[in-house]
Design a protein around this motif. Structure first.
Motif, PDB file in Angstrom:
ATOM      1  N   VAL A   1     -35.273  -5.052  -1.288  1.00 53.81           N
ATOM      2  CA  VAL A   1     -34.941  -3.810  -1.708  1.00 53.81           C
ATOM      3  C   VAL A   1     -33.495  -4.069  -2.287  1.00 53.81           C
ATOM      4  CG1 VAL A   1     -36.229  -2.581  -0.147  1.00 53.81           C
ATOM      5  CG2 VAL A   1     -33.977  -2.833   0.599  1.00 53.81           C
ATOM      6  N   TRP A   2     -32.630  -4.929  -1.814  1.00 54.40           N
ATOM      7  CA  TRP A   2     -31.362  -5.182  -2.569  1.00 54.40           C
ATOM      8  C   TRP A   2     -31.062  -6.642  -2.215  1.00 54.40           C
ATOM      9  CZ3 TRP A   2     -29.531  -2.001  -5.649  1.00 54.40           C
ATOM     10  CH2 TRP A   2     -28.416  -2.029  -6.629  1.00 54.40           C
ATOM     11  N   HIS A   3     -30.469  -7.316  -3.221  1.00 61.86           N
ATOM     12  CA  HIS A   3     -30.051  -8.625  -3.261  1.00 61.86           C
ATOM     13  C   HIS A   3     -28.748  -8.844  -3.806  1.00 61.86           C
ATOM     14  CE1 HIS A   3     -30.514 -12.852  -2.294  1.00 61.86           C
ATOM     15  NE2 HIS A   3     -30.244 -13.032  -3.715  1.00 61.86           N
ATOM     16  N   GLU A   4     -27.725  -9.253  -3.088  1.00 56.44           N
ATOM     17  CA  GLU A   4     -26.302  -9.529  -3.825  1.00 56.44           C
ATOM     18  C   GLU A   4     -26.036 -10.991  -3.670  1.00 56.44           C
ATOM     19  OE1 GLU A   4     -24.264  -5.075  -3.404  1.00 56.44           O
ATOM     20  OE2 GLU A   4     -23.223  -6.973  -2.876  1.00 56.44           O
TER      21      GLU A   4
ATOM     22  N   THR B   1     -28.302  -9.600   1.470  1.00 60.96           N
ATOM     23  CA  THR B   1     -29.962  -9.226   1.184  1.00 60.96           C
ATOM     24  C   THR B   1     -30.521  -8.535   2.340  1.00 60.96           C
ATOM     25  OG1 THR B   1     -31.528 -10.672   0.204  1.00 60.96           O
ATOM     26  CG2 THR B   1     -30.833 -11.404   2.279  1.00 60.96           C
ATOM     27  N   LEU B   2     -31.406  -7.611   1.682  1.00 61.79           N
ATOM     28  CA  LEU B   2     -32.002  -6.682   2.585  1.00 61.79           C
ATOM     29  C   LEU B   2     -33.600  -6.711   2.333  1.00 61.79           C
ATOM     30  CD1 LEU B   2     -31.794  -4.743   4.925  1.00 61.79           C
ATOM     31  CD2 LEU B   2     -31.793  -2.964   3.415  1.00 61.79           C
TER      32      LEU B   2
ATOM     33  N   ALA C   1     -29.906   1.912  -1.136  1.00 64.58           N
ATOM     34  CA  ALA C   1     -30.157   0.362  -0.810  1.00 64.58           C
ATOM     35  C   ALA C   1     -29.002  -0.500  -0.589  1.00 64.58           C
ATOM     36  CB  ALA C   1     -31.290  -0.167  -1.625  1.00 64.58           C
ATOM     37  N   ALA C   2     -28.005  -0.425  -1.794  1.00 63.39           N
ATOM     38  CA  ALA C   2     -27.011  -1.460  -1.892  1.00 63.39           C
ATOM     39  C   ALA C   2     -25.943  -1.354  -0.813  1.00 63.39           C
ATOM     40  CB  ALA C   2     -26.152  -1.145  -3.203  1.00 63.39           C
TER      41      ALA C   2
ATOM     42  N   LEU D   1     -26.828   0.034   2.439  1.00 65.09           N
ATOM     43  CA  LEU D   1     -27.222  -0.163   3.633  1.00 65.09           C
ATOM     44  C   LEU D   1     -27.449  -2.128   3.857  1.00 65.09           C
ATOM     45  CD1 LEU D   1     -29.681   2.661   3.796  1.00 65.09           C
ATOM     46  CD2 LEU D   1     -27.601   2.204   5.338  1.00 65.09           C
ATOM     47  N   CYS D   2     -27.744  -2.448   2.472  1.00 64.11           N
ATOM     48  CA  CYS D   2     -27.676  -3.963   2.506  1.00 64.11           C
ATOM     49  C   CYS D   2     -26.404  -4.345   2.857  1.00 64.11           C
ATOM     50  CB  CYS D   2     -28.180  -4.145   0.968  1.00 64.11           C
ATOM     51  SG  CYS D   2     -28.251  -6.153   0.803  1.00 64.11           S
ATOM     52  N   ARG D   3     -25.251  -3.922   2.121  1.00 63.75           N
ATOM     53  CA  ARG D   3     -23.967  -4.829   2.575  1.00 63.75           C
ATOM     54  C   ARG D   3     -23.617  -4.501   3.944  1.00 63.75           C
ATOM     55  NH1 ARG D   3     -21.223  -8.666   1.299  1.00 63.75           N
ATOM     56  NH2 ARG D   3     -21.978  -8.660  -0.806  1.00 63.75           N
TER      57      ARG D   3
ATOM     58  N   HIS E   1     -25.690  -4.044   6.497  1.00 70.33           N
ATOM     59  CA  HIS E   1     -26.445  -5.069   7.310  1.00 70.33           C
ATOM     60  C   HIS E   1     -25.751  -6.205   7.416  1.00 70.33           C
ATOM     61  CE1 HIS E   1     -29.939  -6.942   9.036  1.00 70.33           C
ATOM     62  NE2 HIS E   1     -30.331  -7.473   8.075  1.00 70.33           N
ATOM     63  N   ALA E   2     -25.118  -6.930   6.573  1.00 71.32           N
ATOM     64  CA  ALA E   2     -24.383  -8.188   6.703  1.00 71.32           C
ATOM     65  C   ALA E   2     -22.917  -8.193   7.380  1.00 71.32           C
ATOM     66  CB  ALA E   2     -24.166  -8.800   5.117  1.00 71.32           C
TER      67      ALA E   2
END
Lengths: 393, 393
Positions: A101-104, A114-115, B59-60, B62-64, B66-67
């Motif tokens: 759903v997201w990838h940086e 990344t999620l 999504a962005a 929450l992805c960040r 998470h990390a």
């Protein structure tokens, strides 16, 4: 060991599920075969829900999507078992990539993130089979791009004694793996080349108001003409000029990219739209060919093998052949498995690697600090789902 | 076996980390002790980032998150090792609850969904220690509420030969476990009673424009007077009238709840705000006492032991004593460990259960279809983080 591999790509077509049998205790003596492969397409409603949650959802929508994707992945795993005439009890393991759903990727001074969603506990609960999931994130935690993940599998399953191969996968995004001959210790080369079908799909979807979601048989591209000015401009995107390792996704080459383009060039006639699709198809072909010429050709390339949904687009393949001639461009059939199954098979192989404790990232491809065992393990344990459980969406 | 337990609760105070030593192969002969406990408080900036991502992030974000939570949890785990004078190599396992960003219990016709963030791969990467994470979601996948998760641990660690105990934890939310005497096979009773400190904290934060984030020593509540009309109205909330098993969270009893209340009753003077805090403190105390009277008392209660941040609020404790008299209300100190450490210790115990294959949910408390091994396992494997890696936020 029988392993189900599950993949749901950025194209949001559906869930690919392969049942793969592995024999042999280590990488060198491994024998393998695909016992069944199915694609469980997303309904339009499910596809739209995933898309909406990714582009506009908050914590609540993503939480619900996580649970529902787990249910949908479990359905696909069970469908693959059925296609293989196996009871779930006869399957040892599931490997699930999840839905990104997201990838940086990492950038100067900042680690990547990344999620992937698609609840492994739900898959384990519905199937009773242990699940290895979340492969990508460990490589990212180790400073890598988290992509591509399949090169280790490509070498394991597809390297040849006497040829240097480029395996070119064209899914939503496009990625390549350069393989030295089997036994040659040269490092692999593997990276995302840029967009695969994502831009083409988005343009066709916009052109038809959603009646068509991809360029079937490349017909839109064939009816149109490539606009060289526009193509040159699109090829100036900085991603194409970065050296590998590199990875990308829909947050760069996705629907918003095409929407911005459409707003600017304002196609009105069917012919305008066909020209746009042709130009985006050329962008995909040219960016792949440029990447092969710049980075793979210096190491020697005896053949290019195309897999993924893009292998079914004759217009795209013809452009790629034109670009790469005289290097043979082969259809993924030569790999001895349904080319659509390749990514699902890869995640079965990655799950196999996890339970054997074999590191499966390729640091020279991802930029990670070192080799890592990828994924996390969720125990199985069969149970009947409570009767009241419904699946939303 | 040495295990670090990590907990970051709905209060968003910080990360609790306990180093726990377990001896003995199974539940009956287990001996245990807490070797160190630390809380690594969130900076105001980190707290606000978590809050923003939960209430407004996509999504962005929450992805960040998470990390980054993975990095923060790893920092806390390493701080706990240091406090225990242990090198990370001397620790066998980490159990991490993660930060709940959304939790929806099951409702008629629809399974629950829950999303915890805090990347286990990052924790494993930075510490080199294997991680068990994502405990809650398996119970939810099995049709349960996914909460409470600590009753199995409560019985394992805190049941007494001769007494029936209520363990009342007051964190952001409040939850209780009723324990039969040790060896008595009666089923446990365990559920969320409603808000813990979350509403009080939100009111104090609003009253002070963020200068204070909780009611230190219960002083706001002591200065104010409980408004009986408002209290009665708040107690009519349907959650308080549902029978267990039940669970709740900030999406029900959180800042928006208090913001809506403030908009309606429009406190202007310091006294108005103090009355509001007093009333919300009474709501917390009364809802806990009502739950104990209705559901635990019929089974017999010899003592109530209060743990969590709420045990440090004398106004809240006094109200609770008044409500429950003559049942003794004891401070969590009697459990023989820092009461703040209890939840972190619980996640160490749950990780211990995972690697032994012991199911640790309590179906009668969560409503799950049956007992399940909770959590997923991420391998360790030490490595130096690449030098360029910074942590955002």
């Amino acid at each position: 060991m029988r392993v189900v591999g599950l993949m749901s790509g950025t194209s949001l077509d559906g869930v690919d599920a392969a049942v793969v049998e592995f024999e042999g205790a280590d990488e060198r003596e491994l024998r393998w075969g695909v016992r069944a492969f199915v694609t469980v397409p997303y309904t339009a409603e499910r596809r739209e829900r995933i898309h909406e949650a990714i582009v506009a959802g908050g914590a609540a929508a993503l939480c619900r999507l996580h649970a529902d994707l787990g249910e949908w992945f479990a359905e696909a795993a069970l469908a693959a078992c059925e296609a293989a005439a196996l009871a779930p009890e006869e399957v040892d393991l599931i490997g699930s990539h999840g839905q990104t759903v997201w990838h940086e990727p990492p950038e100067a001074g900042r680690r990547g993130a990344t999620l992937q969603l698609g609840c492994a506990a739900t898959i384990a609960e519905r199937t009773g089979i242990p699940v290895v999931s979340d492969f990508r994130v460990r490589d990212v935690a180790a400073g890598g791009e988290g992509a591509p993940l399949v090169p280790w599998v490509d070498r394991l399953l597809f390297s040849l004694p006497d040829r240097r191969r480029v395996l070119q996968n064209i899914g939503g995004m496009a990625n390549l793996t350069w393989l030295p001959p089997r036994g040659d210790p040269s490092p692999l080369l593997a990276f995302d080349t840029g967009p695969g079908n994502a831009l083409i799909d988005a343009a066709v979807t916009l052109a038809t108001g959603g009646r068509e979601t991809y360029d079937r048989d490349g017909e839109w591209a064939r009816r149109g003409q490539v606009r060289p000015d526009l193509l040159a401009e699109l090829l100036s995107h900085p991603f194409f000029h970065r050296a590998p390792p590199k990875s990308t996704g829909r947050e760069v080459f996705g629907r918003p990219f095409v929407e911005a383009l459409v707003e600017r060039i304002a196609p009105t006639t069917d012919r305008d739209w066909a020209d746009l699709v042709a130009t985006l198809t050329a962008l995909t072909a040219r960016s792949i060919a440029d990447a092969i010429r710049r980075y793979a050709l210096p190491r020697g390339v005896d053949e290019v093998v195309v897999t993924g949904g893009g292998a079914r687009n004759p217009a795209l393949l013809a452009m790629l052949e034109g670009e790469l001639s005289p290097i043979p461009v082969l259809h993924g059939d030569v790999l001895g498995l349904d080319p659509d199954a390749k990514e699902a098979v890869a995640f079965a192989a990655l799950a196999w690697a996890h339970v054997r404790g074999i590191p499966a990232n390729i640091p020279e491809a991802t930029g990670a600090a070192g080799p890592r065992v990828l994924g996390c393990f969720t125990p199985g344990g069969r149970s009947r789902a409570p009767a009241f459980i419904g699946i939303s969406g």
